[in-house]
Design an enzyme around this catalytic site. Structure first.
Site, PDB file in Angstrom:
ATOM      1  N   LYS A 187      26.393   5.314  79.892  1.00 36.90           N
ATOM      2  CA  LYS A 187      26.377   3.943  79.356  1.00 36.90           C
ATOM      3  C   LYS A 187      27.412   3.038  80.034  1.00 36.90           C
ATOM      4  CE  LYS A 187      24.019   4.898  75.052  1.00 36.90           C
ATOM      5  NZ  LYS A 187      24.078   4.997  73.593  1.00 36.90           N
ATOM      6  N   ARG A 208      23.648  13.238  72.558  1.00 40.27           N
ATOM      7  CA  ARG A 208      22.394  12.801  73.198  1.00 40.27           C
ATOM      8  C   ARG A 208      22.694  12.494  74.658  1.00 40.27           C
ATOM      9  NH1 ARG A 208      19.587   8.197  74.438  1.00 40.27           N
ATOM     10  NH2 ARG A 208      17.358   8.202  73.997  1.00 40.27           N
TER      11      ARG A 208
HETATM   12  C1  9MG Z   1      17.668   5.787  71.806  1.00 45.57           C
HETATM   13  N1  9MG Z   1      19.109   5.817  71.994  1.00 45.57           N
HETATM   14  C2  9MG Z   1      19.801   5.338  73.063  1.00 45.57           C
HETATM   15  N2  9MG Z   1      21.125   5.537  72.876  1.00 45.57           N
HETATM   16  C3  9MG Z   1      21.246   6.160  71.675  1.00 45.57           C
HETATM   17  C4  9MG Z   1      22.340   6.605  70.919  1.00 45.57           C
HETATM   18  O1  9MG Z   1      23.592   6.442  71.336  1.00 45.57           O
HETATM   19  N3  9MG Z   1      22.112   7.198  69.741  1.00 45.57           N
HETATM   20  C5  9MG Z   1      20.831   7.350  69.273  1.00 45.57           C
HETATM   21  N4  9MG Z   1      20.667   7.942  68.074  1.00 45.57           N
HETATM   22  N5  9MG Z   1      19.765   6.932  69.943  1.00 45.57           N
HETATM   23  C6  9MG Z   1      19.973   6.340  71.116  1.00 45.57           C
END
Ligand code: 9MG
Length: 273
Positions: free
Chosen positions: A218, A252
């Site tokens: 990110k 994730r």
């Molecule tokens: C779909 N998506 C993209 N970034 C995310 C994040 O940090 N958390 C969750 N739950 N979904 C995300």
């Protein structure tokens, strides 16, 4: 029981990102075709992903919404094929109630909603689906969320929002044990807000729900390290290890193998005398 019907959160789990969108910011839609998506999922499973998160609508900053039919056409064939082939739990990344139910009927066993089930009918649909749900915090919406985000106290504000959404879900019939919370790193937050939330991981875990966090590639990592999206692995790993060491349950990520290895190393250290 098939492994995909339950989530094992006894050790930090890695959720692999499978975007079936043409505009997903970090893999550029390379996996649009069903076979490519399946190959990508298979690799992530071999690499140790405990959950595969499938999304058909990009949530990156500035992303435009897609229609219901487009989203269904993108994700349902991939979910059906994955559920037929692998036991690994499948999560559907969506905010649309119609996609939630179609995905669960096709074999998804978790709902990941970056809008915390705030769409009309979403809470009721998630309750009907009877699968674990991840409620994520976002200020604003993807198209505009990075335009001057503001909080009184980011950790308290995000915690209050998540706790309130969890209450709404429980009142609608979603068992508390099926609720997962996520502070939404990068969603309507400045760099300082994002770093404060990571630092407060223990406080977020103390809310009493499993905690999911997504840092992978990110822009905050890019800003801190001055690196483009293809060169953010070290930053992504360091945040994943930091959060897991403070109790986060699900990470994730795009880069499954290095994250699994980094978390195994952390587990070994924590298990030592
Ligand atoms: C779909 N998506 C993209 N970034 C995310 C994040 O940090 N958390 C969750 N739950 N979904 C995300």
């Amino acid at each position: 029981m098939l492994e995909r019907l339950s989530l094992n959160l006894s050790a930090p789990a890695v959720m692999g990102v499978l975007n079936v969108t043409p505009d997903s910011f970090s893999d550029g839609g390379r996996f649009l075709a069903r076979d490519h998506a399946l190959a990508q999922a298979e690799q992530m499973i071999q690499d140790g992903a405990g959950i595969i998160d499938i999304g058909g609508e990009s949530t990156r900053p500035g992303a435009q919404p897609v229609s219901l039919q487009q989203e269904l056409d993108r994700v349902i064939p991939v979910i059906s094929a994955l559920a037929d082939t692998f036991d690994t739990p499948i999560s559907i990344d969506t905010s649309k109630p119609e996609v939630m139910i179609a995905a669960v009927n096709a074999g998804a066993t978790m709902i990941n909603d970056v809008t915390a089930l705030q769409a009309p009918g979403a809470v009721e649909m998630a309750a009907q689906c009877q699968v674990p749900v991840c409620l994520m915090h976002m200020q604003g919406e993807p198209r505009s969320m990075q335009h001057e985000p503001h909080y009184t106290h980011v950790v308290d504000d995000v915690s209050a929002f998540l706790t309130a959404r969890a209450k709404v879900c429980v009142a609608a019939g979603i068992p508390k044990e099926k609720i997962i919370l996520d502070p939404g790193f990068g969603f309507g937050k400045t760099i300082a807000h994002n770093l404060s939330l990571v630092k407060a991981t223990q406080q977020l875990v103390a809310l009493g729900y499993p905690l999911l966090m997504g840092f992978s590639r990110k822009s905050t990592i890019g800003a801190v390290l001055d690196q483009p999206v293809d060169n953010r692995l070290a930053g992504s790993l360091s945040l994943a290890v930091f959060a897991a060491s403070r109790g986060a349950h699900i990470l994730r990520v795009h880069d499954v193998k290095p994250t699994v290895d980094a978390l195994r190393m952390l587990t070994a250290v924590l298990a030592s005398e």
